[in-house]
Design an enzyme around this catalytic site. Structure first.
Site, PDB file in Angstrom:
ATOM      1  CE1 TYR A  16       3.164  26.061 -12.469  1.00 33.44           C
ATOM      2  CE2 TYR A  16       4.327  25.003 -10.442  1.00 33.44           C
ATOM      3  CZ  TYR A  16       3.201  26.078 -10.866  1.00 33.44           C
ATOM      4  OH  TYR A  16       2.525  26.710  -9.939  1.00 33.44           O
ATOM      5  CE1 TYR A  51      22.599  41.477  15.497  1.00 33.84           C
ATOM      6  CE2 TYR A  51      22.825  41.364  12.936  1.00 33.84           C
ATOM      7  CZ  TYR A  51      22.123  41.902  14.239  1.00 33.84           C
ATOM      8  OH  TYR A  51      20.979  42.553  13.957  1.00 33.84           O
TER       9      TYR A  51
END
Length: 537
Positions: A154, A423
């Site tokens: 899964y 940044y």
């Protein structure tokens, strides 16, 4: 409904429509005005239920484990409907919860066939038929993001579906087709109920592992999918939105939430909507993205406090929203100013419901050898410390409310740029700050979310272009959707995640970047001059 109206009405095809999330999706897209095509293994009851949404909706049985069945489905669709605008790949075969040694090759192959190969074939055939503006949304799972024992097949299928979401988004952006996914955590569906009934899941223990203390509802998954399929998400492609109540944000021994007695009411039914106007603080709301965010909340009827270092601009934006809104000067790098501002907001408005942290500055684009600690501190003090201080002070006036904090991140969070070290570091810090607060504040009823813009047409980006620091034409070629986004694209996303419709999104990061973070090839992601343009449905 007349035949002409049916031909004009947008069409949504939903697989796994008989399940818990599937039925919620039918309601969501019916409310949004779509003609429904419900697909599942033969289910006579579902065909009848579609009539509750009006005339013209259709049911078709299909085994997604059979490509021949899928091809027959689309041949039928061509004849019966003749158009397709949205595909939701929602059907899945649940986890067997078998150990690795006890999992047969046949069971493993079947999970991949139904959960990955089937959705690929469905998407392929949908894209053949979609016009520009078409959308595909896949229902993945947190099992495809975080490892879990006894879920091998899964989990592998869902991880594959997440990767395929991104690669298809990049390939089909040139066709004007967007592809996104959600990754649900535990949702109260028949599939989960069967895990509990068979003794394979202890739901009381599950709730203690989730910061907000409950499982999700099917309608909470459907509302996120509905947003991703909507025009308001037009710049969102290749994104995978975790809808898990904060599960993935909790990373320590012990429990994320105190014991919950019985089944929480909000796990069973959607609460009554909040009738009062919310108090929304937009920090950095004086221009660009922040201004667009302030306007979006104002248009929705919320009371907006626009805070910005440029107090005159903040007051002008607030005044333009009409009576009752407030503009104020705020330098987020000055602790005393932040403390005083939120104390005043608390006194004047009685509290805060939503905080949007948008204040940020760019760095200096200097090579690392030329950067000093002061250069980094300048960026970090605004982008990280300032956001933290605003969140801390907002929380002090959120008592008694289910508050939401939305932090503005960046594509730099995921893919840092050289030499923009400060940044990128600041935006990575914002993402983890959001997650830490989601884990801590979930039990108090608060949610935190990061919205991560790509390149957006703002005054700041225009200034970078004018100074020669960025090449917009090169940027467009790097973006699968072949263009920069708009401030309104970000505003729509912020408004949605702060809404009650996003009540199970907590600690997640939502990329609004035109597919930037999904592209990993060499060369260009797009050819802007030949890019397909989105057409109205």
């Amino acid at each position: 409904m007349s035949e002409n109206n049916e031909q004009m009405q947008p069409v949504a095809l939903i697989t796994g429509a008989a399940g818990g999330i599937g039925r919620a999706l039918l309601a969501e897209f019916a409310d949004r005005g779509y003609r429904l095509v419900a697909v599942d293994i033969a289910d006579g009851a579902l065909a009848g239920e579609l009539q509750t949404y009006g005339d013209g909706h259709l049911f078709k049985a299909c085994d997604l484990g059979s490509e021949a069945d899928i091809m027959a489905l689309y041949e039928w669709l061509d004849a019966a409907v003749g158009r397709l605008d949205v595909l939701v790949n929602n059907a899945a075969l649940g986890p067997t919860m078998a150990s690795t040694k006890a999992t047969s090759a046949a069971d493993f192959r079947k999970a991949l066939q139904v959960n990955l190969i089937g959705p690929f074939a469905m998407a392929r055939e949908a894209a053949r038929r979609m016009r520009p503006g078409g959308v595909i949304v896949n229902t993945a799972s947190m099992a495809g993001v975080l490892g879990n024992p006894r879920r091998n097949a899964y989990a592998a299928s869902k991880a594959g579906l997440i990767s395929m979401t991104k690669s298809l988004a990049c390939e089909w952006a040139s066709r004007g087709i967007r592809v996104n996914a959600i990754a649900p955590g535990y949702v109260r569906t028949p599939m989960v109920a069967e895990l509990e009934r068979s003794g394979k899941a202890d739901l009381a223990l599950v709730r203690r592992r989730i910061p907000i203390g409950r499982m999700g509802r099917p309608d909470e998954m459907a509302s996120v999918i509905g947003f991703l399929a909507s025009p308001e998400a037009r710049y969102v492609t290749g994104s995978v939105v975790s809808v898990d109540g904060g599960w993935a944000s909790f990373n320590q021994p012990g429990f994320a939430h105190p014991p919950v007695e019985g089944t929480p009411a909000e796990e069973l039914d959607r609460p009554a909507p909040n009738a009062r106007s919310r108090i929304v603080v937009v920090v950095g709301g004086g221009r660009g993205i922040g201004e667009a965010i302030a306007r979006r909340f104002g248009e929705a009827g919320d009371t907006v406090i626009v805070a910005d270092k440029d107090g005159a601009t903040a007051k002008a934006v607030a005044a333009s929203l009409g009576e009752g809104h407030l503009g104020l000067a705020l330098d987020v790098t000055v602790d005393a100013e932040v403390e005083a501002a939120f104390a005043e907001i608390g006194r004047r408005f009685g509290g805060v419901d939503v905080l949007v942290n948008d204040a940020a500055i760019a760095d200096d684009f200097k090579p690392a050898f030329d950067q000093t600690g002061a250069d980094l501190e300048r960026t970090l003090s605004v982008n990280v410390t300032g956001a933290f201080l605003c969140a801390r002070e907002a929380l002090k006036v959120m008592d008694g409310r289910k508050g939401v904090i939305v932090n503005l991140g960046s594509i730099n969070t995921f893919l840092p740029f050289a030499p923009r070290h400060a940044y990128g570091a600041s935006k990575a810090a914002i993402d983890i700050l959001t997650r830490c607060m989601a884990a801590e504040l979930g039990p108090e009823g608060h949610r935190t979310v990061t919205i991560a813009p790509g390149y957006i047409r703002t005054p700041g980006v225009a200034a970078l272009e004018a100074s020669g620091r960025i090449d917009v034409n090169a940027l467009r070629r790097r973006i699968p959707m072949a263009d920069l986004g708009t401030p309104e694209d970000i505003a729509h996303a912020v408004h949605f995640v702060a809404s009650e419709a996003a009540s199970y999104i907590n600690g997640s990061i939502v990329y609004v970047d035109g597919g930037w973070t999904s592209f990993g090839n060499a060369g260009h992601a797009s050819a802007p001059d030949t890019q397909a343009k989105e057409e109205p449905a």
